[in-house]
Each structure stands twice: as C-alpha cells, then as structure tokens.
Design an enzyme around this catalytic site. Structure first.
Site, mmCIF file in Angstrom:
data_model
loop_
_atom_site.group_PDB
_atom_site.id
_atom_site.type_symbol
_atom_site.label_atom_id
_atom_site.label_comp_id
_atom_site.label_asym_id
_atom_site.label_seq_id
_atom_site.Cartn_x
_atom_site.Cartn_y
_atom_site.Cartn_z
ATOM 1 C CB ALA A 171 -0.795 -0.223 1.309
ATOM 2 N N GLY B 259 3.034 -11.225 -6.369
ATOM 3 C CA GLY B 259 4.019 -12.286 -6.443
ATOM 4 C C GLY B 259 3.553 -13.600 -6.790
ATOM 5 C CB CYS C 188 -6.324 4.689 -8.147
ATOM 6 S SG CYS C 188 -5.618 4.843 -9.883
HETATM 7 C C1 LIG Z 1 5.377 -2.098 -4.495
HETATM 8 C C2 LIG Z 1 4.574 -1.994 -5.853
HETATM 9 C C3 LIG Z 1 4.042 -0.835 -6.162
HETATM 10 C C4 LIG Z 1 3.191 -0.875 -7.330
HETATM 11 N N1 LIG Z 1 2.884 0.370 -7.840
HETATM 12 C C5 LIG Z 1 2.009 0.388 -9.071
HETATM 13 C C6 LIG Z 1 1.639 1.398 -9.950
HETATM 14 O O1 LIG Z 1 2.183 2.394 -9.168
HETATM 15 N N2 LIG Z 1 0.822 1.601 -10.646
HETATM 16 C C7 LIG Z 1 0.330 0.148 -11.254
HETATM 17 O O2 LIG Z 1 -0.346 0.232 -12.104
HETATM 18 N N3 LIG Z 1 0.661 -0.980 -10.547
HETATM 19 C C8 LIG Z 1 1.566 -0.762 -9.587
HETATM 20 N N4 LIG Z 1 1.785 -2.164 -9.049
HETATM 21 C C9 LIG Z 1 1.319 -3.325 -9.498
HETATM 22 C C10 LIG Z 1 2.289 -4.014 -10.358
HETATM 23 O O3 LIG Z 1 2.736 -3.187 -11.362
HETATM 24 C C11 LIG Z 1 1.714 -5.525 -10.841
HETATM 25 O O4 LIG Z 1 0.558 -5.336 -11.624
HETATM 26 C C12 LIG Z 1 1.527 -6.471 -9.893
HETATM 27 O O5 LIG Z 1 2.393 -6.199 -8.840
HETATM 28 C C13 LIG Z 1 1.503 -7.922 -10.371
HETATM 29 O O6 LIG Z 1 2.582 -8.341 -10.906
HETATM 30 P P1 LIG Z 1 3.767 -8.993 -9.976
HETATM 31 O O7 LIG Z 1 3.318 -10.281 -9.124
HETATM 32 O O8 LIG Z 1 4.873 -9.341 -10.844
HETATM 33 O O9 LIG Z 1 4.304 -7.838 -8.835
HETATM 34 C C14 LIG Z 1 2.657 -2.122 -7.903
HETATM 35 C C15 LIG Z 1 3.003 -3.402 -7.408
HETATM 36 C C16 LIG Z 1 4.104 -3.411 -6.282
HETATM 37 C C17 LIG Z 1 4.384 -4.566 -5.725
#
Ligand SMILES: Cc1cc2nc3c(=O)[nH]c(=O)nc-3n(C[C@H](O)[C@H](O)[C@H](O)COP(=O)(O)O)c2cc1C
Ligand SMILES: Cc1cc2nc3c(=O)[nH]c(=O)nc-3n(C[C@H](O)[C@H](O)[C@H](O)COP(=O)(O)OP(=O)(O)OC[C@H]3O[C@@H](n4cnc5c(N)ncnc54)[C@H](O)[C@@H]3O)c2cc1C
Ligand code: FES
Lengths: 262, 303
Positions: free
Chosen positions: B69, B216, B129
């Site tokens: 968050a 993850g 959002c």
């Molecule tokens: C720490 C963090 C910050 C994130 N910030 C954004 C963001 O600013 N905008 C967005 O569209 N998604 C954001 N996400 C979501 C990621 O872009 C992605 O959609 C999501 O983490 C799933 O992929 P993963 O499992 O490979 O992390 C964020 C994810 C994490 C873990």
C-alpha cells in the site's frame, strides 16, 4: 557500487542464544562497504519466504575480503539464515547511506541497544582505524548480562565501554539512555545510536534538548532495497520546512537525529 | 530468431518489460541489469501533482507473495517529464509511463503533458485507483468510468494507450470489452488483488493503510486465467503480469495469449530477473524449434 554476489560462508557463530553471526567471502563488497550500510540477503531458495531481508554490515576485513553480519532470529527468514553454516549466500550490497565519520566527529559517544549493537561494531572498527578510540565513549545496553553483544571485541579495539542492563546483572541497572544522559553532561561533539525504536526515540529527544548533533540507524520493512519500490518510507523533517517520506534503503538507514519524526 | 513484438503500437525488441511501481524509474536497477536488454521499461504511477504516499508500514510479506500500500508516492508529472525522462530517453529503450489520478481530468492532464516527451513510447492507464469524485469507487470496477477515462486519455494523446485492468471485479471480460470499444490500443493485466493481513499479537492490521494489493507468485494462476479469458474475448494485444519469477512463468502468460509480459515483485527477490527471463525465453524458443515469438502467443488455446 553495490553488487549481487553468491558469497561463500566462511564462518558461523552464536555469540548469545538466538543471535547468529555469519561471515562470508565477498572481497568487492568488503572493499566498497562503509559503516551503517546494509546487505539485502535472500533467505531461502523457494518463494516462501519471498523477499530478501535487510541486515546491517557488522564487520569487514578488507584484507581477508570477508564481511560479517549479526542478527537476531525473529521469524522465518532469520531462522533460515541462522541454519546456514556453509555453502553460498545470495547477497546484494553494500546498500544505503551509512554513518558519516571524520575530524569533527571524534569526540563522540556511540550508543547501542540490544541487536542494535550489530552495525555499531563496524563503525567502531572505522573509528579505531581513524585512531580515535581513546576519545570515544561506547555505551551498550541489553536485557541482562548474558545478552550483551560486542563488549569484549570493542574493548579489544581500545575503546572504553560502559554497560547498562535492564535487570542490573551487569553495569548500570536501567536503560542505556540513563548512561547517555550522564555522558551528555560532558558536552560530547557527536552521538551515534542504533537500537529499538523506543530507545532511538528517547535518544533523539535527549539530543534535541542538549543541542548535540547525532546520527541514528532506523529500520523499516523493505522490498527492493535499492530505492525502486517506495516500501521503506521513513517520515523526516525537511531542512526547508515541512515533513516528507524518505526511502530508508537509499536515503537511510542512517539519518540525522534531528530529521527523524518518531 | 525473432523475439520482437508490437504491443498496440509500442515496438519492443523482446516481450519483457517491468511492472509499474516495482522498478522505480529504471535507473535504480542499473547496477544489476543491463537496461538495454529490456523490451521496454514501465515506470512508477505518475499523477498531476507530487504525492507523499501512505503511512508505513507499507508492505507485508504473505505466503509466496506480498501486500503493498505505497499510495502512489511519485514526484508528479512535471518532474517525470522534465527531469527523469531526459535521462531515461538516453537508454534508447521504449519507456511506458503508468498514469493515475483521482478524476478523469487528472488522467487527461498527465497524458497531455507526456505527449511528445522524448523517450515516452506509450502510456499505461492504471484504473485501479479510487475515484475521489465518485465516492472512492475504483475506476477499474465500473465499466462506465473506465470507458470515460480511456476516451479522455485517447483524445489528448497520440501515444499508444494500454489500459491496465484490476482483477478485483466480477466481470473482467466485460471490462476488457468496454475499454477495447473505447479505443484502448492494448490491455495489461493484472494489477494487485486487494488483501488484509492482521498482526495477531498486536490485534490490528499490519499495514498503515489497512488494505494492500497482493502480488507475487501467489497471484500467478489468477493472472494467467485473466489473460486466458480476455484473449478469447478481445482481439487487442495483452501485456500479462502477476507473479512472474522465471522464463517458464512468463511463457505461461504468452501461451495463454499475452503478447508481452511484465516482471514485478520478482525484481525484489532477484534484481536480474528481467534479463534472465529474456534469456530463458530465447533458450526455450531455440530448444523447442520456434523461430518467431508470435508463434507462441495464445498457442495453448490451439493445443
Ligand atoms: C510495490 C508495488 C508498487 C506498485 N505500484 C504500481 C503503480 O504505481 N501502478 C500500477 O499500475 N501498478 C502498480 N503495482 C502493480 C504491479 O505493476 C503489478 O501489476 C502487480 O504487482 C502484479 O505483478 P507481480 O506479481 O509480478 O508483482 C505495484 C506493485 C507493487 C508490488
Ligand atoms: C536497514 C536494516 C538493517 C537491519 N539490520 C539488522 C541487523 O543487523 N540484525 C538484525 O537482527 N536485524 C536487522 N534488521 C531487521 C531484520 O531485517 C528483520 O528482523 C528481518 O527482516 C526479519 O525477518 P524474518 O523473516 O526473520 O521475520 P518476519 O517473519 O518477516 O517478521 C518477524 C518480525 O520482525 C518484524 N520485521 C520484519 N521485517 C522487518 C524489517 N525490515 N525491519 C524491522 N522489523 C521487521 C516484523 O514486524 C515481525 O514482527 C535490519 C533491518 C533494516 C531495515
Ligand atoms: S525498499 Fe524499495 S524503496 Fe526502499
């Protein structure tokens, strides 16, 4: 510059029950590291635990190319790490902004509480190397005599160490901050501190009243460790006025005592 | 061997990019990764004005995943366009800016400011959002507002627009169809899944914000399912993400219908994950006799 290395474990000890000290061979990392910086360590091969764990650099031997970390077992990650007696460790580092040392900081007091003593030993190695062991006071706090960390090795570096324990089983009976308030009477030039949050909050309050500058090493939960994810927000007062979040992993973990908003 | 792909007008030399918010503005990872090896770089969510973000703790680890968050902490579009993009543009890698806001006008404002900024190859609209004007309802959970945002952004930019879908909806395919109709050039999925972790000793939520987004390996099957279903229903190219740690994970998304993939949480665990995935996909193609990555896209549907 920070590097990602598979470092061979060259030593393992348990200085007090529940606290482990691991030495690994990483000459590049040892050369680049400064006191107060940390390494980001992978704690397992699978996806649980998933994230790396940040651990301060406890000591370096640049000639031997080795680095030591010292940590308390508090959960899955540190429990896994404590079981590693040989083989390779997946380590990133050195990371973060550490303590600043130098001419103007020589007449100083170094205050550690509990496992917070871990990064301070590296700082003391540097202060000893800079030849100011005699001017520096070291204050170490622990729950009891059996849990005191880094006392003997610090004395071996030539420092005078004062001890405080919660139960009075060694040194002063009471919090280490009571020793600090005595030392503040002597107008030290600078204070370095690391320990649990209540201790650091108290230290920062005391420094503010005494008008003595200092640096504290803080902890926040981390994901990337390199400034990319903004997980590790620490609330600080900006010099220009107002408050803001800064990244503990790249703007810290060491902050000026007057900056941190507790 | 051809690994290049076209993601709705964004030309990538390979299908691997970074998930927004997990790779900062790219430069943070330079000590570990040759950024030039990446197909594209997607940077942190950008809003009209700088944002301070949420109170800590901002993350907590969960079984094979994590909740975050962060609260869209970012320096604001002016600094992204004026200070950060000039440095990123030098890399010669397409940069996709993820954009966010509280209102439809916010999205349009950020999109307009980024139009024509050197190095920016496309926009990714984060519609996950909360919409402040509509009482905090997510843009991403109401197809009408999602359509409004997509149209508003498309009307002020010449850049390819990717709409990033939230998995926190009952009808993901309906949402995908709606934004496709509204003019999106590509779709990305999935954003994080909403979750809560309670600290049993302190008897309260761990995160300062209470709820956070799950990412993850724990979310991977949900994400692959999202790509699978949307691929069958919508003809737009898909950027797949959610729990990709290795090349084999990335290939699951490609076989399910993703044209490209984004690597997020994996960067925290292995900062070289992106480049290792690029190399792993090439090895897989060589070993299995594929000469063009496009042969693999959606192949599992034809099995
Ligand atoms: C720490 C963090 C910050 C994130 N910030 C954004 C963001 O600013 N905008 C967005 O569209 N998604 C954001 N996400 C979501 C990621 O872009 C992605 O959609 C999501 O983490 C799933 O992929 P993963 O499992 O490979 O992390 C964020 C994810 C994490 C873990
Ligand atoms: C810059 C930095 C340097 C550190 N240096 C040391 C060190 O030298 N020695 C040492 O023993 N510990 C150090 N820590 C704390 C160490 O990172 C945590 O104890 C460790 O991550 C816990 O992992 P775990 O899997 O064992 O516990 P988990 O199961 O993850 O958590 C167990 C408990 O630890 C707390 N915790 C989890 N992550 C952190 C964190 N990043 N910071 C603080 N508390 C946390 C949780 O709230 C929980 O109560 C440092 C932390 C930071 C940020
Ligand atoms: S841990 Fe990612 S920014 Fe500090």
């Amino acid at each position: 510059m920070s590097q990602l290395v598979q470092a061979e474990i060259t030593g393992h000890a348990e200085p007090v029950p529940g606290v482990s000290r691991i030495e690994f061979y990483a000459p590049g990392l040892a050369r680049a590291a400064g006191p107060g910086q940390f390494v980001h360590v992978r704690c397992g091969e699978g996806s649980d635990p998933l994230l790396r764990r940040p651990i301060s650099i406890h000591a370096v031997d640049r000639q031997a190319g080795t680095v030591k970390i010292m940590f308390q077992v508090v959960g899955k990650g540190t429990a896994w790490l404590a079981r590693q007696k040989k083989g390779l460790l997946d380590v990133m580092g050195p990371l973060g902004r550490g303590f600043t040392t130098g001419q103007t900081r020589r007449n100083c007091v170094v205050v550690g509480g509990g496992i917070g003593a871990a990064p301070l030993y590296f700082l003391l190695q540097e202060l000893a190397r800079e030849g100011c062991a005699r001017q520096v006071k070291v204050l170490l706090g622990a729950r009891n005599a059996g849990r005191l960390l880094i006392k003997e090795e610090t004395e071996r570096l030539g420092f005078a160490v004062r001890v405080a324990t919660d139960d009075g089983s060694a040194g002063h009976g009471g919090p280490v901050t009571e020793l600090l308030s005595e030392e503040l009477q002597a107008n030290p030039g600078f204070i370095y501190a690391c320990g649990p949050v209540p201790m650091l909050r108290a230290v920062c309050g005391m420094l503010e009243s005494a008008g003595v500058p200092g640096e504290v090493s803080v902890e926040e939960r981390m994901a990337c460790g390199v400034g990319a994810c903004l997980a590790c927000a620490c609330r600080v007062r900006e010099a220009a006025g107002g408050e803001n979040y800064r990244r503990t992993c790249v703007d810290g973990p060491v902050f000026a005592a007057e900056e941190v908003v507790w | 061997m051809n690994t290049s792909v076209n993601l709705g007008g964004i030309k990538m030399k390979n299908p691997v990019t970074t998930a927004s918010g997990t790779f900062g503005f790219g430069l943070e990872y330079q000590p570990y990764v040759d950024l030039q090896r990446l197909g594209a770089i997607i940077v942190k969510g950008t809003t009209p004005k700088p944002r301070a973000g949420n109170p800590p703790p901002r993350i907590v680890e969960t079984p094979s995943g994590m909740l975050n968050a962060i609260g869209l902490q970012n320096p604001g579009v002016e600094r992204v366009a004026g200070e950060i993009m000039p440095r990123l543009a030098e890399l010669g890698v397409p940069v996709i800016v993820n954009i966010a806001g509280d209102t439809v006008e916010d999205y349009a404002l950020v999109a307009r400011r980024l139009d024509g900024v050197p190095g920016v190859a496309g926009l990714e609209i984060n519609i996950s959002c909360p919409n402040v004007k509509k009482g905090g309802i997510q843009f991403g959970s109401d197809p009408r507002t999602a359509v409004e945002v997509t149209r508003a952004v498309k009307s002020v930019t010449g850049l390819p627009v990717i709409v990033k879908l939230s998995p926190n909806v009952t009808d993901l395919v309906g949402m995908a169809e709606a934004v496709a109709e509204a003019g999106a050039d590509a779709l990305s999925m999935i954003n994080t899944l909403l979750g809560v972790v309670i600290d049993v000793d302190r008897r309260r939520p761990v995160l300062g914000n209470i709820t956070g987004g799950l990412s993850g390996p724990a979310v991977r099957p949900v994400a692959v399912r999202a790509v699978w279903q949307v691929y069958r229903a919508v003809s737009l190219p898909i950027l797949g993400m959610g729990g990709i740690m290795t090349a084999r994970d990335a290939l699951e998304f490609i076989l399910a219908g993703a044209t490209a993939v984004a690597v997020g949480t994996a960067n925290f665990v292995n900062p070289r994950a992106t480049v290792e995935i690029v190399e792993g996909i090439e090895t897989y193609m060589r070993e299995n006799g594929f000469s063009d990555i496009s042969e693999l896209v959606g192949l599992a549907h034809r099995a």
